[in-house]
Design a protein around this motif. Structure first.
Motif, PDB file in Angstrom:
ATOM      1  N   TRP A   1      22.641  58.529  86.399  1.00 52.53           N
ATOM      2  CA  TRP A   1      22.297  57.949  85.094  1.00 52.53           C
ATOM      3  C   TRP A   1      21.181  58.718  84.385  1.00 52.53           C
ATOM      4  CZ3 TRP A   1      26.397  55.345  84.666  1.00 52.53           C
ATOM      5  CH2 TRP A   1      26.923  54.617  85.738  1.00 52.53           C
ATOM      6  N   GLY A   2      20.180  59.150  85.137  1.00 48.96           N
ATOM      7  CA  GLY A   2      19.089  59.895  84.511  1.00 48.96           C
ATOM      8  C   GLY A   2      19.549  61.211  83.911  1.00 48.96           C
ATOM      9  N   THR A   3      20.440  61.900  84.612  1.00 45.56           N
ATOM     10  CA  THR A   3      20.969  63.158  84.100  1.00 45.56           C
ATOM     11  C   THR A   3      21.764  62.939  82.818  1.00 45.56           C
ATOM     12  OG1 THR A   3      21.119  63.981  86.365  1.00 45.56           O
ATOM     13  CG2 THR A   3      22.362  65.162  84.675  1.00 45.56           C
ATOM     14  N   MET A   4      22.532  61.839  82.764  1.00 43.04           N
ATOM     15  CA  MET A   4      23.317  61.545  81.573  1.00 43.04           C
ATOM     16  C   MET A   4      22.415  61.299  80.364  1.00 43.04           C
ATOM     17  SD  MET A   4      26.247  59.083  83.239  1.00 43.04           S
ATOM     18  CE  MET A   4      26.942  58.693  81.630  1.00 43.04           C
ATOM     19  N   VAL A   5      21.397  60.482  80.566  1.00 47.63           N
ATOM     20  CA  VAL A   5      20.488  60.163  79.453  1.00 47.63           C
ATOM     21  C   VAL A   5      19.756  61.416  78.997  1.00 47.63           C
ATOM     22  CG1 VAL A   5      18.460  58.835  78.765  1.00 47.63           C
ATOM     23  CG2 VAL A   5      20.243  57.755  80.146  1.00 47.63           C
ATOM     24  N   SER A   6      19.335  62.254  79.935  1.00 44.39           N
ATOM     25  CA  SER A   6      18.638  63.502  79.576  1.00 44.39           C
ATOM     26  C   SER A   6      19.522  64.397  78.723  1.00 44.39           C
ATOM     27  CB  SER A   6      18.204  64.244  80.841  1.00 44.39           C
ATOM     28  OG  SER A   6      17.278  63.476  81.592  1.00 44.39           O
ATOM     29  N   ASP A   7      20.802  64.521  79.103  1.00 43.63           N
ATOM     30  CA  ASP A   7      21.717  65.344  78.321  1.00 43.63           C
ATOM     31  C   ASP A   7      21.885  64.798  76.908  1.00 43.63           C
ATOM     32  OD1 ASP A   7      22.040  66.992  80.480  1.00 43.63           O
ATOM     33  OD2 ASP A   7      23.886  66.021  81.180  1.00 43.63           O
ATOM     34  N   TRP A   8      21.987  63.476  76.794  1.00 41.90           N
ATOM     35  CA  TRP A   8      22.126  62.866  75.467  1.00 41.90           C
ATOM     36  C   TRP A   8      20.890  63.111  74.614  1.00 41.90           C
ATOM     37  CZ3 TRP A   8      24.164  57.593  77.711  1.00 41.90           C
ATOM     38  CH2 TRP A   8      25.490  57.776  78.133  1.00 41.90           C
ATOM     39  N   LEU A   9      19.716  63.005  75.223  1.00 39.20           N
ATOM     40  CA  LEU A   9      18.471  63.207  74.476  1.00 39.20           C
ATOM     41  C   LEU A   9      18.334  64.661  74.023  1.00 39.20           C
ATOM     42  CD1 LEU A   9      16.050  61.002  76.608  1.00 39.20           C
ATOM     43  CD2 LEU A   9      16.851  60.525  74.298  1.00 39.20           C
ATOM     44  N   PHE A  10      18.725  65.608  74.869  1.00 41.23           N
ATOM     45  CA  PHE A  10      18.701  67.014  74.472  1.00 41.23           C
ATOM     46  C   PHE A  10      19.623  67.264  73.278  1.00 41.23           C
ATOM     47  CE2 PHE A  10      16.880  68.340  78.661  1.00 41.23           C
ATOM     48  CZ  PHE A  10      15.851  69.094  78.139  1.00 41.23           C
ATOM     49  N   GLU A  11      20.809  66.627  73.297  1.00 38.54           N
ATOM     50  CA  GLU A  11      21.736  66.767  72.182  1.00 38.54           C
ATOM     51  C   GLU A  11      21.147  66.207  70.892  1.00 38.54           C
ATOM     52  OE1 GLU A  11      25.977  66.449  74.647  1.00 38.54           O
ATOM     53  OE2 GLU A  11      25.272  64.801  73.380  1.00 38.54           O
ATOM     54  N   ASP A  12      20.519  65.035  71.001  1.00 37.19           N
ATOM     55  CA  ASP A  12      19.961  64.382  69.811  1.00 37.19           C
ATOM     56  C   ASP A  12      18.794  65.155  69.208  1.00 37.19           C
ATOM     57  OD1 ASP A  12      21.839  62.472  70.118  1.00 37.19           O
ATOM     58  OD2 ASP A  12      20.490  60.863  70.772  1.00 37.19           O
ATOM     59  N   GLU A  13      18.079  65.921  70.035  1.00 34.95           N
ATOM     60  CA  GLU A  13      16.943  66.691  69.526  1.00 34.95           C
ATOM     61  C   GLU A  13      17.373  67.687  68.457  1.00 34.95           C
ATOM     62  OE1 GLU A  13      13.580  66.900  70.050  1.00 34.95           O
ATOM     63  OE2 GLU A  13      13.719  64.950  71.035  1.00 34.95           O
ATOM     64  N   LYS A  14      18.628  68.121  68.484  1.00 35.03           N
ATOM     65  CA  LYS A  14      19.129  69.100  67.533  1.00 35.03           C
ATOM     66  C   LYS A  14      19.564  68.460  66.221  1.00 35.03           C
ATOM     67  CE  LYS A  14      20.803  71.924  71.386  1.00 35.03           C
ATOM     68  NZ  LYS A  14      21.998  72.542  72.031  1.00 35.03           N
ATOM     69  N   GLU A  15      19.669  67.136  66.202  1.00 32.90           N
ATOM     70  CA  GLU A  15      20.104  66.426  65.010  1.00 32.90           C
ATOM     71  C   GLU A  15      18.910  65.980  64.176  1.00 32.90           C
ATOM     72  OE1 GLU A  15      23.189  66.235  64.173  1.00 32.90           O
ATOM     73  OE2 GLU A  15      24.071  66.961  66.051  1.00 32.90           O
ATOM     74  N   LYS A  16      19.174  65.601  62.938  1.00 41.53           N
ATOM     75  CA  LYS A  16      18.137  65.020  62.097  1.00 41.53           C
ATOM     76  C   LYS A  16      17.689  63.681  62.673  1.00 41.53           C
ATOM     77  CE  LYS A  16      19.824  67.162  57.833  1.00 41.53           C
ATOM     78  NZ  LYS A  16      20.350  66.914  56.469  1.00 41.53           N
ATOM     79  N   GLN A  17      16.489  63.268  62.289  1.00 41.86           N
ATOM     80  CA  GLN A  17      15.918  62.053  62.860  1.00 41.86           C
ATOM     81  C   GLN A  17      16.806  60.840  62.618  1.00 41.86           C
ATOM     82  OE1 GLN A  17      13.008  61.782  64.674  1.00 41.86           O
ATOM     83  NE2 GLN A  17      13.577  59.667  65.030  1.00 41.86           N
ATOM     84  N   LYS A  18      17.382  60.721  61.461  1.00 42.16           N
ATOM     85  CA  LYS A  18      18.169  59.535  61.140  1.00 42.16           C
ATOM     86  C   LYS A  18      19.512  59.515  61.859  1.00 42.16           C
ATOM     87  CE  LYS A  18      20.078  61.535  56.869  1.00 42.16           C
ATOM     88  NZ  LYS A  18      20.210  61.351  55.410  1.00 42.16           N
ATOM     89  N   LEU A  19      19.927  60.651  62.412  1.00 37.60           N
ATOM     90  CA  LEU A  19      21.201  60.712  63.132  1.00 37.60           C
ATOM     91  C   LEU A  19      21.029  60.568  64.643  1.00 37.60           C
ATOM     92  CD1 LEU A  19      22.940  63.649  61.213  1.00 37.60           C
ATOM     93  CD2 LEU A  19      23.234  61.186  60.869  1.00 37.60           C
ATOM     94  N   ARG A  20      19.800  60.458  65.107  1.00 40.50           N
ATOM     95  CA  ARG A  20      19.568  60.345  66.549  1.00 40.50           C
ATOM     96  C   ARG A  20      19.776  58.911  67.021  1.00 40.50           C
ATOM     97  NH1 ARG A  20      13.928  63.867  66.731  1.00 40.50           N
ATOM     98  NH2 ARG A  20      14.833  65.788  65.879  1.00 40.50           N
ATOM     99  N   ARG A  21      20.296  58.786  68.235  1.00 43.51           N
ATOM    100  CA  ARG A  21      20.530  57.450  68.801  1.00 43.51           C
ATOM    101  C   ARG A  21      19.212  56.833  69.270  1.00 43.51           C
ATOM    102  NH1 ARG A  21      25.192  59.820  72.675  1.00 43.51           N
ATOM    103  NH2 ARG A  21      23.764  61.590  72.414  1.00 43.51           N
ATOM    104  N   ASN A  22      19.083  55.528  69.044  1.00 41.01           N
ATOM    105  CA  ASN A  22      17.896  54.838  69.526  1.00 41.01           C
ATOM    106  C   ASN A  22      18.126  54.348  70.955  1.00 41.01           C
ATOM    107  OD1 ASN A  22      19.455  52.456  69.336  1.00 41.01           O
ATOM    108  ND2 ASN A  22      18.716  52.059  67.244  1.00 41.01           N
TER     109      ASN A  22
END
Length: 480
Positions: free
Chosen positions: A61-82
């Motif tokens: 689970w930790g690896t999955m969340v880390s991958d998602w957070l790395f992906e979101d870092e490349k997006e604009k703030q309003k497009l990132r998942r909370n």
């Protein structure tokens, strides 16, 4: 978990007293296994550094969340998942943990991820010799039995931890510049740099992302005269002059904790200078050397003062209204025959004003309105508290503010008579001020003394007043 003293007791009972494990467990009221562990096994140091445990670290689970957070870092703030959206996506993959577990992992990941690019710590700064910081603090003193608000201008030197103080009636430009001028005289020189916040008397436009702060013309003229540099803090960044900010609290708690009795601003200025000199006799909080020695070293780096000093004054053209009045410091002042002149000029210093004609004739002058601004002490509330505890009068913080006759009148040793006099004064306070009662003392107070009779501790007021006029030092207490 047992403390080391408990473990030492178990070892002592086992090795020195020879008690059995059962006896030790019964005597100390602990589990048999605990007694066995600490009685017969070696007590080794246990590291508090533990490897991370839990489903977020031991499973996928930790690896999955880390991958998602790395992906979101490349997006604009309003497009990132909370956090909630990430948690719901985990649940779609049969995640059995709680929302709090997911949030804790995300928070820790973000802190660690940010630390790779940016250091969150602060760097300890060294303060150059001869640099000063300046700020105002609002204090309170008692003058003529009434409270007076003091605008205390403070100049501190972070290198040596020395500070000097100048009391002023206001924070306008005239007071600010006059206060700096007087502080230079107290310091014995001019600092090389002065750091200030966005004070209105000095700054007409605050710093922006593209431009530095702009200083007022009068302050620039003052700066050029004395030859120092000015550093203006960012907006709402008081920590950039943290040393003088702490000095505001220091002088408040060490000098103004009880409002001092003063005879005027000059008297208070002298007392504050004595406090500054005495305060230099202590050791520096970090350098472990006496502040006085550091100040002697720093003082030699200051610029000399030009004589005569800068003339702080403000001149402006004024108009008189139909009632022969002008407005000074938000107060309407009457100027006799002011309408008889087509044009008038107002000359302001920090404490006085003058109304001048074009020919140079002074037709009106006096103290600025804020010089006489006072607040009456809440004597009714104070006397009500004294009525409940008459003995406290002798040690009360308010006793020093009493007028002369009233102080003597309430200094009688008998608590019973003191309470009667407190009640008498409290009754009069509903109709008169304490100053009026003290001024017409015989009229208000002595008229009601016939019922008390002669008392060995009473005061001969005729002799007391005579001593006051003659400046005598004799004992003014004798049988009435």
């Amino acid at each position: 978990m047992l403390t080391m003293s408990d473990i030492n007791c178990i070892k002592h009972l086992r090795n020195e007293k020879g008690l059995s494990i059962d006896k030790i467990a019964t005597t100390l009221g602990i589990n048999w296994r605990t007694a066995k562990k600490y009685a017969d096994e070696d007590v080794l140091y246990e590291s508090i550094i533990k490897p991370r445990k839990g489903m977020m670290y031991e499973e996928k689970w930790g690896t999955m969340v880390s991958d998602w957070l790395f992906e979101d870092e490349k997006e604009k703030q309003k497009l990132r998942r909370n956090n909630l959206q990430l948690f719901k996506e985990l649940q779609a993959h049969d995640f059995k943990g709680s929302y709090r577990t997911c949030c804790n992992f995300i928070q820790e990941w973000r802190v660690q991820h940010d630390s790779e690019d940016k250091d969150r710590g602060s760097e300890r700064l060294e303060h150059p010799v001869g640099d000063a910081q300046v700020d105002f603090g609002v204090m309170e003193a008692v003058e003529e039995g009434k409270r007076r608000d003091i605008r205390l201008l403070i100049m501190s030197f972070p290198f040596s931890n020395v500070a000097f103080y100048e009391p002023l009636p206001s924070e306008n430009q005239e007071c600010f510049l006059e206060g700096l001028k007087k502080l230079f005289d107290k310091v014995g020189g001019v600092p090389r740099k002065i750091r200030i916040d966005n004070l209105t008397p000095a700054v007409k436009r605050t710093r922006s992302k593209t431009e530095e702060a702009q200083l007022t013309d009068e302050f620039l003229r003052f700066q050029l005269f004395y030859g120092f540099e000015t550093q203006v803090c960012n907006v709402r960044k008081g920590n950039e002059k943290g040393h003088v900010e702490k000095k505001v609290g220091y002088i408040r708690y060490n000098f103004f904790s009880v409002p001092p009795v003063i005879t005027g601003l000059e008297d208070l200025s002298d007392k504050l200078l004595a406090f500054s000199i005495e305060d230099q006799q202590r050791q520096h909080y970090r350098k472990e050397i006496e502040i006085r020695e550091l100040w002697e070293e720093e003082k030699n780096t200051l610029k000399s003062i030009d004589t005569p000093g800068y003339s702080v004054r403000k001149e402006q053209s004024i108009k008189v209204n139909p009632y022969n009045e002008i407005k000074i410091d938000d107060h309407d002042l009457h100027i006799p025959k002011g309408r008889n002149y087509i044009k008038l000029f107002l000359v302001l210093t920090w404490d006085k004003y003058q109304v001048v004609t074009p020919d140079g004739e002074i037709i009106a002058e006096g103290l600025r309105p804020y010089m006489n601004k006072r607040k009456v002490l809440p004597w009714q509330d104070i006397f009500k508290a004294w009525r409940l505890k008459p003995r406290v009068v002798e040690y009360s913080r308010y006793r020093q503010y009493l007028p002369g006759r009233m102080k003597e009148y309430l200094s009688i040793p008998s608590s019973h008579l003191r309470k009667q006099r407190i009640e008498q004064v409290l009754t009069l306070l509903t109709r008169y001020s304490l100053e009026e009662i003290n001024e017409d003392f015989y009229k208000h107070m002595m008229a009601d003394q016939s019922g008390e009779g002669d008392h060995p501790f009473d005061v001969n007021w005729n002799q007391y007043d005579q001593l006051g006029r003659q400046g005598g030092v004799e004992d003014d207490r004798e049988p009435a």
